[in-house]
Design a protein around this motif. Structure first.
Motif, PDB file in Angstrom:
ATOM      1  N   TRP A   1       0.298   4.087   3.005  1.00  0.00           N
ATOM      2  CA  TRP A   1      -0.305   5.098   3.679  1.00  0.00           C
ATOM      3  C   TRP A   1       0.671   5.808   4.523  1.00  0.00           C
TER       4      TRP A   1
ATOM      5  N   ASP B   1       0.830  -1.039   0.141  1.00  0.00           N
ATOM      6  CA  ASP B   1      -0.033  -0.232   0.035  1.00  0.00           C
ATOM      7  C   ASP B   1       0.853   1.221  -0.113  1.00  0.00           C
TER       8      ASP B   1
ATOM      9  N   GLU C   1      -5.998  -1.126 -14.224  1.00  0.00           N
ATOM     10  CA  GLU C   1      -5.404  -0.879 -12.666  1.00  0.00           C
ATOM     11  C   GLU C   1      -4.304  -1.260 -12.572  1.00  0.00           C
TER      12      GLU C   1
ATOM     13  N   ARG D   1      -1.106   3.527  -5.580  1.00  0.00           N
ATOM     14  CA  ARG D   1      -1.113   4.655  -6.216  1.00  0.00           C
ATOM     15  C   ARG D   1      -1.917   5.811  -5.090  1.00  0.00           C
ATOM     16  N   GLN D   2      -3.179   5.180  -4.801  1.00  0.00           N
ATOM     17  CA  GLN D   2      -4.116   6.283  -3.918  1.00  0.00           C
ATOM     18  C   GLN D   2      -3.468   6.196  -2.447  1.00  0.00           C
TER      19      GLN D   2
ATOM     20  N   LEU E   1      -3.778   0.600  -8.866  1.00  0.00           N
ATOM     21  CA  LEU E   1      -3.928   1.918  -8.765  1.00  0.00           C
ATOM     22  C   LEU E   1      -4.919   2.479  -7.577  1.00  0.00           C
ATOM     23  N   THR E   2      -5.772   1.577  -7.428  1.00  0.00           N
ATOM     24  CA  THR E   2      -6.917   2.050  -6.467  1.00  0.00           C
ATOM     25  C   THR E   2      -7.363   0.895  -5.469  1.00  0.00           C
TER      26      THR E   2
ATOM     27  N   GLU F   1      -0.101   8.669  -2.627  1.00  0.00           N
ATOM     28  CA  GLU F   1      -0.642   9.931  -2.830  1.00  0.00           C
ATOM     29  C   GLU F   1      -1.945  10.336  -1.610  1.00  0.00           C
TER      30      GLU F   1
ATOM     31  N   VAL G   1      -4.907   9.533  -1.135  1.00  0.00           N
ATOM     32  CA  VAL G   1      -6.191   9.772  -1.844  1.00  0.00           C
ATOM     33  C   VAL G   1      -7.225   8.660  -1.177  1.00  0.00           C
ATOM     34  N   GLY G   2      -8.128   9.082  -0.431  1.00  0.00           N
ATOM     35  CA  GLY G   2      -9.224   8.107   0.265  1.00  0.00           C
ATOM     36  C   GLY G   2      -8.853   8.011   1.692  1.00  0.00           C
TER      37      GLY G   2
ATOM     38  N   LYS H   1       4.935  11.372  -0.110  1.00  0.00           N
ATOM     39  CA  LYS H   1       4.149  10.646  -1.163  1.00  0.00           C
ATOM     40  C   LYS H   1       5.231  10.063  -2.057  1.00  0.00           C
TER      41      LYS H   1
END
Length: 291
Positions: free
Chosen positions: A101, A99, A182, A124-125, A166-167, A128, A130-131, A147
């Motif tokens: 985070w 991951d 993805e 990626r998320q 990606l997600t 960066e 995101v989420g 990042k």
């Protein structure tokens, strides 16, 4: 994070990281700003050859390397093999982390200064921020703090940055085209940000199907990596075997969670107390016939 069982390389270096890169022993030749640091991919995202083992003498992780004849062969086929452990009888295990985070700088220091071999599967998320981050290890302090710069530092410390989508979707719920988006999409981002294109893929939650393997192949993945045990908060190892112990060739899964520096220190100490070495995963995969 719930698991559904079923299933390098200095990158381009920003000015802010130059001092760190030099201290870590990275090569200093770089691409022009905005360009790739190494031969990479075509405009359609199709993979090109990716160099391995580019660290110079005295740099990068000092992981155990396979001895002649030690490693069994992993059967090759038309699709990337799905691997959850390395075929060896030697007391060696492999650390992987998913991951992105919680970007704890203390973890990078541990990897670099102690020369601990790890393989990173970046999403990626998460990288960066995101989420919603994974807070299962406690209150986070470093979510998205660096990042992609953080992952460039890990790459400069010798950690390959591989593909985790990606997600982070459940790939079993997607068709092959969406899965390819993805996986190929994540490889393009990592190639752009790190300067080396991934060759290993880890499916989110360990969930995959035949379409995943087809997509992974199309995106240039040479293997799909699962695991035999997970590392929980506090450095506790959660085994997936009845005898609840480490076995030669085990692949351990960590996440970028809160308290990572502390938990990682506990984990490494525990593995060594049990008489195991930390192996160079890429070298062992090569010895097993995975390129």
């Amino acid at each position: 994070m719930t698991m559904f069982w079923g299933r390098r390389g200095c990158g381009r270096i920003t000015a802010a990281l130059a001092a760190t890169a030099l201290a870590a022993g990275c090569a200093t030749s770089q691409a022009a700003p905005g360009g790739p640091a190494r031969p990479g991919a075509g405009s359609d995202g199709s993979p090109q050859a990716r160099p391995q083992g580019s660290q110079g003498a005295g740099s990068g992780p000092a992981g155990a390397l396979p001895r002649p004849g030690e490693v069994g062969r992993i059967k090759a086929g038309a699709l990337p093999p799905v691997i959850s452990s390395i075929p060896t009888k030697r007391k060696v295990v492999f650390l992987t982390i998913d991951d992105g985070w919680e970007q704890d700088p203390g973890f990078v220091r541990q990897v670099r200064e102690q020369r601990i071999p790890i393989t990173v599967f970046a999403m990626r998320q998460a990288v960066e921020a995101v989420g919603t981050p994974d807070r299962s290890g406690g209150q986070a302090r470093f979510v998205g703090a660096g990042k992609w710069d953080y992952f460039r530092q890990l790459a400069e410390a010798g950690a390959p940055i591989e593909n985790h989508t990606l997600t982070h979707p459940n790939l079993r719920l997607l068709g092959e085209a969406a899965q390819r988006q993805e996986i190929c999409g994540a490889s393009k981002v990592i190639r752009r940000e790190i300067g080396a294109r991934p060759v290993l893929f880890r499916p989110p939650f360990g969930n995959y199907n035949d379409a995943t393997l087809q997509a992974a192949k199309a995106c240039g993945m040479t293997a799909v990596l699962l695991w035999t045990a997970t590392v929980q908060p506090g450095g506790k190892i959660a085994y997936q075997v009845p005898d609840k112990r480490l076995r030669p060739g085990d692949i351990l899964l960590l996440h970028f969670r809160p308290n990572l520096e502390r938990d990682f220190r506990i984990l490494v100490s525990k593995i060594k107390r049990r008489g195991y070495e930390l192996g160079d995963l890429q070298a062992y995969l090569k010895a097993a016939g995975v390129r």
